[in-house]
Design a protein around this motif. Sequence first.
Motif, mmCIF file in Angstrom:
data_model
loop_
_atom_site.group_PDB
_atom_site.id
_atom_site.type_symbol
_atom_site.label_atom_id
_atom_site.label_comp_id
_atom_site.label_asym_id
_atom_site.label_seq_id
_atom_site.Cartn_x
_atom_site.Cartn_y
_atom_site.Cartn_z
ATOM 1 N N ARG A 169 -52.064 22.512 -83.489
ATOM 2 C CA ARG A 169 -53.456 22.299 -83.072
ATOM 3 C C ARG A 169 -54.365 22.109 -84.272
ATOM 4 O O ARG A 169 -55.253 21.249 -84.271
ATOM 5 N N LEU A 170 -54.167 22.935 -85.298
ATOM 6 C CA LEU A 170 -55.017 22.821 -86.479
ATOM 7 C C LEU A 170 -54.807 21.490 -87.195
ATOM 8 O O LEU A 170 -55.764 20.878 -87.685
ATOM 9 N N ALA A 171 -53.544 21.026 -87.275
ATOM 10 C CA ALA A 171 -53.256 19.766 -87.960
ATOM 11 C C ALA A 171 -53.836 18.572 -87.212
ATOM 12 O O ALA A 171 -54.277 17.603 -87.834
ATOM 13 N N GLU A 172 -53.854 18.636 -85.890
ATOM 14 C CA GLU A 172 -54.376 17.529 -85.086
ATOM 15 C C GLU A 172 -55.890 17.595 -84.892
ATOM 16 O O GLU A 172 -56.453 16.717 -84.241
ATOM 17 N N GLY A 173 -56.517 18.637 -85.402
ATOM 18 C CA GLY A 173 -57.957 18.774 -85.245
ATOM 19 C C GLY A 173 -58.377 19.272 -83.883
ATOM 20 O O GLY A 173 -59.556 19.142 -83.518
ATOM 21 N N ARG A 174 -57.447 19.859 -83.116
ATOM 22 C CA ARG A 174 -57.787 20.373 -81.792
ATOM 23 C C ARG A 174 -58.047 21.875 -81.799
ATOM 24 O O ARG A 174 -58.094 22.509 -80.757
ATOM 25 N N PHE A 193 -54.992 35.326 -84.608
ATOM 26 C CA PHE A 193 -55.968 34.316 -85.003
ATOM 27 C C PHE A 193 -56.833 33.945 -83.798
ATOM 28 O O PHE A 193 -56.307 33.572 -82.741
ATOM 29 N N THR A 194 -58.133 34.058 -83.953
ATOM 30 C CA THR A 194 -59.072 33.599 -82.935
ATOM 31 C C THR A 194 -59.412 32.146 -83.221
ATOM 32 O O THR A 194 -59.886 31.823 -84.309
ATOM 33 N N VAL A 195 -59.152 31.279 -82.246
ATOM 34 C CA VAL A 195 -59.258 29.840 -82.455
ATOM 35 C C VAL A 195 -60.162 29.236 -81.387
ATOM 36 O O VAL A 195 -60.053 29.569 -80.201
ATOM 37 N N GLN A 196 -61.065 28.380 -81.832
ATOM 38 C CA GLN A 196 -61.841 27.561 -80.900
ATOM 39 C C GLN A 196 -61.023 26.306 -80.632
ATOM 40 O O GLN A 196 -60.957 25.404 -81.467
ATOM 41 N N ALA A 197 -60.395 26.259 -79.470
ATOM 42 C CA ALA A 197 -59.411 25.222 -79.176
ATOM 43 C C ALA A 197 -59.946 24.242 -78.151
ATOM 44 O O ALA A 197 -60.757 24.583 -77.293
ATOM 45 N N GLU A 198 -59.447 23.016 -78.256
ATOM 46 C CA GLU A 198 -59.729 21.970 -77.281
ATOM 47 C C GLU A 198 -58.511 21.812 -76.380
ATOM 48 O O GLU A 198 -57.411 21.534 -76.846
ATOM 49 N N ARG A 199 -58.707 22.032 -75.084
ATOM 50 C CA ARG A 199 -57.621 21.915 -74.119
ATOM 51 C C ARG A 199 -57.906 20.763 -73.161
ATOM 52 O O ARG A 199 -59.042 20.576 -72.726
ATOM 53 N N GLU A 200 -56.862 20.021 -72.850
ATOM 54 C CA GLU A 200 -56.977 18.928 -71.897
ATOM 55 C C GLU A 200 -56.745 19.474 -70.493
ATOM 56 O O GLU A 200 -55.630 19.847 -70.134
ATOM 57 N N VAL A 201 -57.800 19.541 -69.715
ATOM 58 C CA VAL A 201 -57.717 20.061 -68.355
ATOM 59 C C VAL A 201 -57.729 18.890 -67.387
ATOM 60 O O VAL A 201 -58.640 18.048 -67.432
ATOM 61 N N PRO A 202 -56.752 18.757 -66.506
ATOM 62 C CA PRO A 202 -56.745 17.639 -65.549
ATOM 63 C C PRO A 202 -57.921 17.721 -64.605
ATOM 64 O O PRO A 202 -58.294 18.798 -64.130
ATOM 65 N N GLU A 203 -58.554 16.578 -64.347
ATOM 66 C CA GLU A 203 -59.701 16.546 -63.439
ATOM 67 C C GLU A 203 -59.286 16.855 -62.012
ATOM 68 O O GLU A 203 -60.058 17.415 -61.248
ATOM 69 N N ALA A 204 -58.094 16.480 -61.630
ATOM 70 C CA ALA A 204 -57.586 16.755 -60.283
ATOM 71 C C ALA A 204 -56.250 17.459 -60.413
ATOM 72 O O ALA A 204 -55.530 17.277 -61.397
ATOM 73 N N PRO A 205 -55.878 18.262 -59.443
ATOM 74 C CA PRO A 205 -54.584 18.938 -59.512
ATOM 75 C C PRO A 205 -53.444 17.939 -59.581
ATOM 76 O O PRO A 205 -53.502 16.850 -59.002
ATOM 77 N N SER A 206 -52.416 18.303 -60.308
ATOM 78 C CA SER A 206 -51.250 17.444 -60.435
ATOM 79 C C SER A 206 -50.488 17.391 -59.114
ATOM 80 O O SER A 206 -50.690 18.234 -58.236
ATOM 81 N N PRO A 207 -49.599 16.413 -58.933
ATOM 82 C CA PRO A 207 -48.791 16.376 -57.700
ATOM 83 C C PRO A 207 -48.013 17.658 -57.470
ATOM 84 O O PRO A 207 -47.831 18.089 -56.340
ATOM 85 N N ARG A 208 -47.576 18.285 -58.539
ATOM 86 C CA ARG A 208 -46.842 19.534 -58.387
ATOM 87 C C ARG A 208 -47.753 20.615 -57.810
ATOM 88 O O ARG A 208 -47.340 21.417 -56.981
ATOM 89 N N GLN A 209 -49.015 20.637 -58.250
ATOM 90 C CA GLN A 209 -49.957 21.615 -57.731
ATOM 91 C C GLN A 209 -50.316 21.301 -56.284
ATOM 92 O O GLN A 209 -50.486 22.203 -55.471
ATOM 93 N N ARG A 210 -50.470 20.023 -55.952
ATOM 94 C CA ARG A 210 -50.799 19.663 -54.568
ATOM 95 C C ARG A 210 -49.686 20.108 -53.622
ATOM 96 O O ARG A 210 -49.940 20.500 -52.492
ATOM 97 N N ALA A 211 -48.456 20.027 -54.084
ATOM 98 C CA ALA A 211 -47.337 20.451 -53.240
ATOM 99 C C ALA A 211 -47.420 21.939 -52.941
ATOM 100 O O ALA A 211 -47.000 22.390 -51.872
ATOM 101 N N GLY A 212 -47.955 22.721 -53.891
ATOM 102 C CA GLY A 212 -48.059 24.153 -53.665
ATOM 103 C C GLY A 212 -49.156 24.506 -52.690
ATOM 104 O O GLY A 212 -48.996 25.385 -51.851
ATOM 105 N N GLY A 213 -50.285 23.835 -52.765
ATOM 106 C CA GLY A 213 -51.397 24.127 -51.886
ATOM 107 C C GLY A 213 -52.029 25.462 -52.199
ATOM 108 O O GLY A 213 -51.667 26.143 -53.156
ATOM 109 N N PRO A 214 -52.994 25.900 -51.364
ATOM 110 C CA PRO A 214 -53.618 27.206 -51.581
ATOM 111 C C PRO A 214 -52.612 28.331 -51.352
ATOM 112 O O PRO A 214 -51.693 28.208 -50.543
#
Length: 442
Positions: A169-174, A193-214
């Motif tokens: 993460r540090l090498a990639e600037g994330r 180490f306390t890190v201020q990190a950039e995470r890629e969060v999907p805007e919509a649930p993935s197909p795997r998550q949709r299969a699980g449901g609530p």
Amino acid sequence: MTTTQAFRFALDPNDAQLAGLRRHAGAARFVYNWGLGFVKAALAQRDAEQSYGLAGDALTVVPWTLPALRLRWNQVKNDVAPWWGECSKEAFSAGLDQLARALKNFSDSKNGKRGGRRVGFPRFKKRGKARDSFRYTTGAYGPAGDLHVRLPRIGRVKVHEPMGALTGRLAEGRGRLLGATGSRTAGRWFVSFTVQAEREVPEAPSPRQRAGGPVGVDAGVKHLAVLSTGEQVDNPKPLARSQRKLRKASRAYSRSKPGSAGRRQRAARLGKIHAHVANQRRDGLNKLTTRLATNHDVVVVEDLHVAGMVRNRRLARAVADTGMAEIRRQLDYKTRWYGSRLHIANRWYPSSKTCSGCGWRNPSLTLSDRTFHCQSCHLVIDRDTNAAVNLRNLVAASTSETHNARGADHKTPLAGPVAVKREPGTAAAGQTRGAPPQGEAA
């Protein structure tokens, strides 16, 4: 998504580096005790001046904040600690920061600005009793490759496992380092180490998550969690399984001579067992919460009052062994990391007493009744599974927004009044804060 994340690694120091780690932890403890003694002396001096009728600017100023404590320390450090140059200045700053936070928590709690249990005045730290730790916020600290960390005045210390998750993460600037904390647990030293990190969060649930449901999650004692899917996650009960070893180690420690080498060895043995229990519990909870957050788009849990539940002496050890509050804490940030959502059901929602098929309620249900029998639709179902299904149904029934931030928990409205008769260990919906209510234990 920008978030603050911690990366913790076990250290493998040599003898010289181990002495440096102990020296820095001792420096932080020393300056904490010095600052607390100075504050108490200033408070006593001010009380004496007030007894003589002085007021306003004539009273002694009590250093209560980090800048004031640091200013006074810099004025006297050459006299009270001529050896201070052997340690990084960050160790002393960390000790003063701990004291300033403790004083602020005390004053906020006394003035009603801080919720929860009353916070007492800070006490002195004793070597061997207090937690050994220190922190860096400035300086040339951080990873030195994948297998070493760089700690000022201590050197290049080897770690037990590769740090690719952090160095990548540090090498990639994330990621950006915010601080590093060295601490000792059960004889082993760690760096976090306390890190201020950039995470890629999907805007919509993935197909795997949709299969699980609530999914509804009913935390308990017999099972770590019962899901609305019918799955029952076994409770590993790490504390219960280690009780025999703990009793033996505790007896050996209590029978040893205070101050002897044997007592130190027995204390280390006892601490190692406790650390092993904590690691087992943490591993099981992390696996469960990660699976829930990645496989389901909505996770529904109850707002349990765990602090009130552990006051029941018959359930305290079993409740503490499950880590119910930790399940919710981990789901809080993991649902945000993986693009799912967390729904918090109201503490007073009668999930166990309500039929998941027709909505009929059984106000006379007790903790000893492990099977729910509906007198309306004649549904027969496991009590915990019934509660989990009711929690899952709240997502479809609620018209309000589902939140995944802990500070904006959604309080699910009840469809009707709470039953007058209560289960043992629970409290009515109108109970005041002075008598803490308790959630269902299983």
